[in-house]
Design a protein around this motif. Structure first.
Motif, short mmCIF file in Angstrom:
data_model
loop_
_atom_site.label_atom_id
_atom_site.label_comp_id
_atom_site.label_asym_id
_atom_site.label_seq_id
_atom_site.Cartn_x
_atom_site.Cartn_y
_atom_site.Cartn_z
N VAL A 101 0.82 -1.21 0.00
CA VAL A 101 0.00 0.00 0.00
C VAL A 101 0.85 1.26 0.00
CG1 VAL A 101 -1.72 1.34 1.28
CG2 VAL A 101 -1.92 -1.15 1.14
N LEU A 102 1.92 1.24 0.80
CA LEU A 102 2.77 2.42 0.93
C LEU A 102 3.94 2.32 -0.03
CD1 LEU A 102 2.91 2.53 4.84
CD2 LEU A 102 1.32 3.71 3.32
N HIS A 103 4.11 3.33 -0.85
CA HIS A 103 5.16 3.32 -1.85
C HIS A 103 6.29 4.26 -1.44
CE1 HIS A 103 2.41 1.11 -4.40
NE2 HIS A 103 1.50 2.06 -4.21
N ASP A 104 7.47 3.95 -1.90
CA ASP A 104 8.66 4.73 -1.54
C ASP A 104 8.74 5.96 -2.45
OD1 ASP A 104 11.01 5.63 -0.49
OD2 ASP A 104 12.27 4.16 -1.50
N GLY A 105 7.76 6.88 -2.25
CA GLY A 105 7.72 8.07 -3.09
C GLY A 105 7.90 9.35 -2.31
N GLY A 106 8.30 9.24 -1.04
CA GLY A 106 8.51 10.43 -0.23
C GLY A 106 7.26 10.95 0.43
N GLY A 107 6.08 10.35 0.11
CA GLY A 107 4.85 10.78 0.74
C GLY A 107 4.36 12.12 0.20
N GLU A 108 3.29 12.61 0.80
CA GLU A 108 2.73 13.90 0.42
C GLU A 108 3.33 15.01 1.27
OE1 GLU A 108 -1.50 13.81 0.60
OE2 GLU A 108 -1.65 11.87 -0.38
N LYS A 109 3.28 16.21 0.73
CA LYS A 109 3.79 17.36 1.47
C LYS A 109 3.03 17.53 2.78
CE LYS A 109 4.52 22.34 1.15
NZ LYS A 109 4.35 23.56 0.30
N LEU A 110 3.77 17.70 3.85
CA LEU A 110 3.15 17.86 5.17
C LEU A 110 2.73 19.31 5.36
CD1 LEU A 110 2.49 16.57 7.93
CD2 LEU A 110 4.76 17.28 8.69
N VAL A 111 1.45 19.53 5.62
CA VAL A 111 0.91 20.87 5.83
C VAL A 111 0.17 20.88 7.16
CG1 VAL A 111 -0.65 22.65 4.98
CG2 VAL A 111 0.66 21.27 3.35
N ILE A 112 0.49 21.85 8.02
CA ILE A 112 -0.18 22.00 9.30
C ILE A 112 -0.76 23.41 9.39
CG2 ILE A 112 0.08 21.93 11.82
CD1 ILE A 112 2.58 20.16 11.33
N LEU A 113 -2.06 23.50 9.54
CA LEU A 113 -2.75 24.78 9.63
C LEU A 113 -3.32 24.96 11.02
CD1 LEU A 113 -4.67 24.80 6.22
CD2 LEU A 113 -2.49 25.88 6.75
N ALA A 114 -3.22 26.18 11.54
CA ALA A 114 -3.74 26.49 12.87
C ALA A 114 -4.67 27.69 12.79
CB ALA A 114 -2.59 26.77 13.84
N LEU A 115 -5.82 27.59 13.44
CA LEU A 115 -6.78 28.69 13.50
C LEU A 115 -6.77 29.27 14.90
CD1 LEU A 115 -9.29 30.25 12.29
CD2 LEU A 115 -10.69 28.41 13.26
N ASP A 116 -6.60 30.60 15.02
CA ASP A 116 -6.59 31.21 16.34
C ASP A 116 -7.94 31.84 16.65
OD1 ASP A 116 -6.70 33.71 15.13
OD2 ASP A 116 -4.56 34.08 15.34
N GLU A 117 -8.09 32.36 17.85
CA GLU A 117 -9.37 32.89 18.30
C GLU A 117 -9.76 34.16 17.56
OE1 GLU A 117 -9.06 33.32 22.50
OE2 GLU A 117 -9.15 31.16 22.90
N ALA A 118 -8.81 34.81 16.93
CA ALA A 118 -9.11 36.02 16.15
C ALA A 118 -9.55 35.69 14.73
CB ALA A 118 -7.89 36.93 16.12
N GLY A 119 -9.59 34.40 14.39
CA GLY A 119 -10.01 34.00 13.06
C GLY A 119 -8.90 33.94 12.04
N ARG A 120 -7.64 34.07 12.48
CA ARG A 120 -6.51 34.02 11.56
C ARG A 120 -6.03 32.59 11.37
NH1 ARG A 120 -4.72 38.81 14.88
NH2 ARG A 120 -3.91 37.17 16.23
N VAL A 121 -5.64 32.26 10.16
CA VAL A 121 -5.12 30.93 9.83
C VAL A 121 -3.63 31.07 9.53
CG1 VAL A 121 -5.22 28.97 8.24
CG2 VAL A 121 -7.32 30.15 8.90
N SER A 122 -2.82 30.24 10.18
CA SER A 122 -1.38 30.26 9.94
C SER A 122 -0.90 28.88 9.57
CB SER A 122 -0.64 30.76 11.19
OG SER A 122 -0.91 29.93 12.32
#
Length: 425
Positions: free
Chosen positions: A398-419
């Motif tokens: 199932v898992l191929h040696d292709g380096g995987g997908e780009k890792l993206v981490i998004l955070a939403l704060d209480e002011a409504g901003r996404v970083s």
């Protein structure tokens, strides 16, 4: 409107022509306006009035999408031109005046949501600026569900397989007076949690991922009968399975268990109905949150995180010395077990797990490690993770040696901003 042959050249910069063009755009059909602009001035798409406005600005403000499309395709209008008054582009104007269809056309032609006006506001910032600050949304407020996109797998809940290019209300909930507080959309199914704690699912039911006791396909959301005796507080789902947390802190899972991601004991190949996860490692602790990736499930209490499923590096601990590739029952992540660590939230993708503490420390479980990404992120309201890479050697089929997908981490704060959180080695 007077029609005729333009009395100017392709390099016309006449302010008088510009004022006449802007004035004309406030009335008339798109087709008639195209004829007028072509006949009135050779340079009608580029001219700017005394406020720096172009024909594209006005078309976006007034919702004249066909005219806007013509200006972009035939007249090569510059969609990044800013007016003099506020520094708004056509994108700013379309969102301010609620012309979403024009905004979508501009985006498809390369318009950038990040471009800023004179106050440093992007197009997305502008949507937040004028919201009523005195109105606070509560989870108990009436809500309606809209879905759009590809509906190949019947995950939109509209009762047919037609894709939606614009948001459309899910009729089942609006007709039944059901208010929804959480939605999870996956490749083959969708899960909805009502404010009253009832769970609904729709889509392809292979493997039992819908929890209805069969493997049928359901075009519209249907309540999961096996959870009716519980008030559910949170839902999570991935491609092949669904996870539900109740108000009492019980965890139920259903769907395929190919990688032991259901956390059931004894392990089953699949479960078509919700079954409770019995975790001895919890030692009486109450589960307060759940997350799901394609190959694993995450549970957390106030002071501990537990993971279960295929261990490709995203579970937070090393491979078993005996070569076992899967963790069959939820196990505590020891790297996050500290005296002063209290867990606030977590999120999972197919190749990574992210945990946030009450002190604002952000940890990433990947590559058989627990990496600290950030500290003192005290105002985070939600975190999401996508992509990541797994050790292909644990499951080469199932898992191929292709380096995987780009890792993206998004955070939403209480002011409504996404970083976007970037991993620093």
């Amino acid at each position: 409107m007077s029609l005729g042959t333009p009395d100017c050249t392709p390099k016309c910069r006449s302010l008088e022509h510009a004022e006449e063009v802007i004035a004309a755009l406030t009335s008339g059909s798109d087709g008639r306006l195209r004829t007028y602009l072509s006949a009135h001035c050779h340079n009608a798409a580029t001219l700017r009035d005394s406020y720096g406005r172009t024909a594209l600005h006005l078309a976006a403000s007034l919702g004249k999408r066909d005219l806007l499309q013509w200006l972009l395709d035939s007249k090569h209008a510059d969609l990044l031109v800013k007016d003099k008054e506020s520094g708004w582009t056509a994108l700013h104007r379309s969102i301010f005046y609620g012309q979403i269809h024009c905004l979508m056309t501009l985006i498809k032609h390369g318009g950038q949501l990040s471009i800023q006006d004179k106050e440093g506001l992007s197009v997305l910032d502008l949507t937040m600026k004028d919201r009523p600050t005195h109105v606070v949304f509560r989870n108990t407020d009436p809500t309606e569900v809209y879905t759009w996109g590809s509906n190949t797998n019947f995950s939109l809940g509209h009762g047919n397989q037609e894709s939606r290019h614009r948001p459309e209300i899910v009729d089942l909930f609006s007709r039944s007076g059901v208010y929804v507080k959480q939605v999870v959309l996956c490749k083959f199914h969708s899960v909805f949690l009502s404010q009253k704690g009832q769970v609904y699912t729709c889509g392809h039911g292979q493997g039992g991922r819908l929890g209805h006791g069969d493997e049928q396909t359901y075009l519209v959301p249907r309540i999961v009968d096996g959870l009716l005796s519980h008030q559910c507080s949170q839902i999570a789902a991935a491609r092949d399975h669904t996870v539900v947390l109740t108000e009492e802190g019980y965890v139920y899972t259903f769907g395929l268990n190919t990688h032991y991601q259901l956390g059931l004991s004894p392990p089953l190949a699949s479960s078509q109905i919700p079954k409770q996860v019995s975790c001895k490692a919890l030692k009486g602790r109450m589960v307060i949150g759940v997350a799901a990736g394609r190959f694993h499930t995450v549970l957390w209490t106030r002071d501990a995180v537990y993971t279960v499923g295929l261990n490709g590096g995203q579970l937070g601990y090393l491979l078993e010395p005996n070569g076992e590739k899967c963790v069959t029952a939820p196990r505590q992540v020891s790297a996050l077990h500290h005296k002063y660590v209290n867990i606030a939230m977590a999120a999972a993708s197919h190749g990574a797990t992210v945990c946030v503490t009450e002190k604002g420390d952000v940890y990433l479980l990947v590559d058989y490690q627990c990496k600290k990404l950030a500290s003192k992120q005290l105002n985070l309201k939600k975190v999401l993770v996508s992509g990541g890479s797994l050790d292909h050697r644990v499951y080469p089929q199932v898992l191929h040696d292709g380096g995987g997908e780009k890792l993206v981490i998004l955070a939403l704060d209480e002011a409504g901003r996404v970083s976007n959180m970037i991993l620093k080695n």
